[in-house]
Design an enzyme around this catalytic site. Structure first.
Site, mmCIF file in Angstrom:
data_model
loop_
_atom_site.group_PDB
_atom_site.id
_atom_site.type_symbol
_atom_site.label_atom_id
_atom_site.label_comp_id
_atom_site.label_asym_id
_atom_site.label_seq_id
_atom_site.Cartn_x
_atom_site.Cartn_y
_atom_site.Cartn_z
ATOM 1 N N GLY A 95 0.807 -1.316 -0.074
ATOM 2 C CA GLY A 95 0.228 0.048 -0.113
ATOM 3 C C GLY A 95 0.796 1.175 0.126
ATOM 4 O O GLY A 95 0.449 2.416 0.482
ATOM 5 N N SER A 96 2.163 1.175 -0.471
ATOM 6 C CA SER A 96 2.710 2.499 -0.568
ATOM 7 C C SER A 96 2.181 3.305 -1.421
ATOM 8 O O SER A 96 2.439 4.610 -1.094
ATOM 9 C CB SER A 96 4.156 2.274 -0.995
ATOM 10 O OG SER A 96 4.470 1.734 -2.022
ATOM 11 N N ASN A 97 1.777 2.892 -2.548
ATOM 12 C CA ASN A 97 1.151 4.018 -3.495
ATOM 13 C C ASN A 97 -0.250 4.666 -3.042
ATOM 14 O O ASN A 97 -0.559 5.650 -2.998
ATOM 15 C CB ASN A 97 0.729 3.500 -4.669
ATOM 16 C CG ASN A 97 2.011 3.369 -5.786
ATOM 17 O OD1 ASN A 97 2.431 4.329 -6.369
ATOM 18 N ND2 ASN A 97 2.696 2.018 -6.022
ATOM 19 N N LEU A 121 -3.655 -6.805 -7.884
ATOM 20 C CA LEU A 121 -3.017 -7.996 -8.726
ATOM 21 C C LEU A 121 -3.858 -8.869 -9.476
ATOM 22 O O LEU A 121 -3.553 -9.772 -10.007
ATOM 23 C CB LEU A 121 -1.771 -8.840 -7.897
ATOM 24 C CG LEU A 121 -0.842 -7.806 -7.183
ATOM 25 C CD1 LEU A 121 0.036 -8.890 -6.583
ATOM 26 C CD2 LEU A 121 0.169 -7.229 -8.348
ATOM 27 N N LYS A 122 -5.161 -8.561 -9.368
ATOM 28 C CA LYS A 122 -6.374 -9.307 -9.845
ATOM 29 C C LYS A 122 -6.885 -8.499 -11.057
ATOM 30 O O LYS A 122 -6.893 -7.396 -11.159
ATOM 31 C CB LYS A 122 -7.288 -9.646 -9.012
ATOM 32 C CG LYS A 122 -6.890 -10.391 -7.856
ATOM 33 C CD LYS A 122 -6.562 -11.829 -8.361
ATOM 34 C CE LYS A 122 -6.038 -12.615 -7.290
ATOM 35 N NZ LYS A 122 -5.677 -14.006 -7.527
ATOM 36 N N ASN A 178 -4.496 2.380 -13.504
ATOM 37 C CA ASN A 178 -3.547 1.649 -13.043
ATOM 38 C C ASN A 178 -2.209 2.176 -13.111
ATOM 39 O O ASN A 178 -1.847 3.025 -14.003
ATOM 40 C CB ASN A 178 -3.659 0.411 -13.853
ATOM 41 C CG ASN A 178 -2.747 -0.914 -13.145
ATOM 42 O OD1 ASN A 178 -2.736 -0.957 -11.983
ATOM 43 N ND2 ASN A 178 -1.906 -1.558 -13.983
ATOM 44 N N HIS A 188 1.786 0.862 -13.465
ATOM 45 C CA HIS A 188 2.547 -0.153 -13.404
ATOM 46 C C HIS A 188 4.072 0.369 -13.582
ATOM 47 O O HIS A 188 4.423 1.238 -13.935
ATOM 48 C CB HIS A 188 2.244 -0.598 -15.296
ATOM 49 C CG HIS A 188 3.165 -1.777 -15.491
ATOM 50 N ND1 HIS A 188 2.734 -3.117 -15.311
ATOM 51 C CD2 HIS A 188 4.259 -2.084 -16.361
ATOM 52 C CE1 HIS A 188 3.651 -3.967 -15.464
ATOM 53 N NE2 HIS A 188 4.688 -3.235 -16.333
ATOM 54 N N ASP A 242 -2.711 -4.437 -18.515
ATOM 55 C CA ASP A 242 -1.680 -3.282 -19.150
ATOM 56 C C ASP A 242 -1.647 -2.876 -20.453
ATOM 57 O O ASP A 242 -0.758 -2.263 -20.961
ATOM 58 C CB ASP A 242 -0.124 -3.883 -18.744
ATOM 59 C CG ASP A 242 -0.049 -4.200 -17.442
ATOM 60 O OD1 ASP A 242 -0.802 -3.710 -16.460
ATOM 61 O OD2 ASP A 242 0.628 -5.350 -17.193
ATOM 62 N N GLU A 269 7.010 6.117 -8.854
ATOM 63 C CA GLU A 269 5.400 5.980 -8.818
ATOM 64 C C GLU A 269 4.648 6.768 -7.819
ATOM 65 O O GLU A 269 3.592 7.539 -8.054
ATOM 66 C CB GLU A 269 5.114 4.415 -8.371
ATOM 67 C CG GLU A 269 5.790 3.337 -9.449
ATOM 68 C CD GLU A 269 5.252 2.110 -8.989
ATOM 69 O OE1 GLU A 269 4.431 1.556 -8.278
ATOM 70 O OE2 GLU A 269 6.490 1.090 -9.045
#
Ligand code: GRF
Length: 205
Positions: free
Chosen positions: A11-13, A89-90, A106, A108, A149, A178
């Site tokens: 959860g750093s983003n 990740l889903k 998203n 990436h 992506d 990011e």
């Protein structure tokens, strides 16, 4: 802008987005955190900020449609206008993508369209970049469509690779940017400064 964050990991983003809101950079609120992992670090971040959390995993539902219905109910209940995938990740169910078309971002950890797609996440991405011999990598913010992506790119920033770069050192460099660009991209949407024409996206000043 009411943002729902989806996250699977530390959860750093998510934290970077909250920090941007706290300092007044990002005119938005996080209305709910949805995670497929009940023990994700992102869940703890949400609790520390008194943000509602919802654990939703495909394992809890018999079909993708049923999971999508559950997600859409949670999103509606919290009046979410926008979705930020911060290390989720889903795959997002098709109905959710349809309902939030051009309103899902998203992040990436590489320069898409290279080094993306199914299975390209975490260290695999940085290993592949180093193995390729590329001298730059970076982070990409893109709109989410039905393919992993592949949605239109909104914002990118590069980092240079050093001669002794390792997947760990590259991951750390990329993570830093990011945290810079995700809040900036969300800010552009929140301020109505994003022009979308087909697969082309521009941020205006
Ligand atoms: C980030 O590297 C992001 O690019 C990727 O997953 C990682 C999530 O990290 N999609 P964090 O959970 O935000 O710390």
């Amino acid at each position: 802008m009411n943002i729902a964050v989806f996250a699977s990991g530390r959860g750093s983003n998510f934290q970077a987005i909250l920090d941007a809101i706290d300092v007044g950079l990002l005119p938005a609120q996080i209305v709910v955190l949805i995670s497929n992992k009940s023990d994700a670090g992102a869940m703890e971040v949400a609790h520390a900020y008194n943000i509602s959390t919802q654990h939703l995993s495909q394992r809890m539902y018999s079909s993708e449609e049923a999971l999508a219905d559950a997600m859409l109910n949670v999103l509606e209940e919290h009046h979410a206008e926008f979705i930020a995938l911060a290390g989720y990740l889903k795959k997002i169910p098709a109905q959710v993508i349809h309902q939030y078309r051009n309103r899902i971002l998203n992040i990436h950890p590489a320069l898409l369209p290279s080094f993306g797609g199914d299975g390209m996440y975490g260290h695999r991405v940085h290993e592949a970049v180093i193995a390729s011999g590329d001298k730059v990598s970076g982070a990409t913010i893109h709109l989410v469509d039905e393919e992993y992506d592949r949605g239109p790119i909104v914002l990118q920033k590069t980092v240079a690779l050093g001669p002794d770069e390792t997947p760990d050192s590259l991951a750390a460099k990329v993570l830093k940017i990011e945290h810079e660009i995700f809040p900036l991209a969300l800010k552009a949407f929140a301020e109505g400064r994003v022009r979308i024409e087909g697969t082309k996206v521009w941020i205006t000043s």
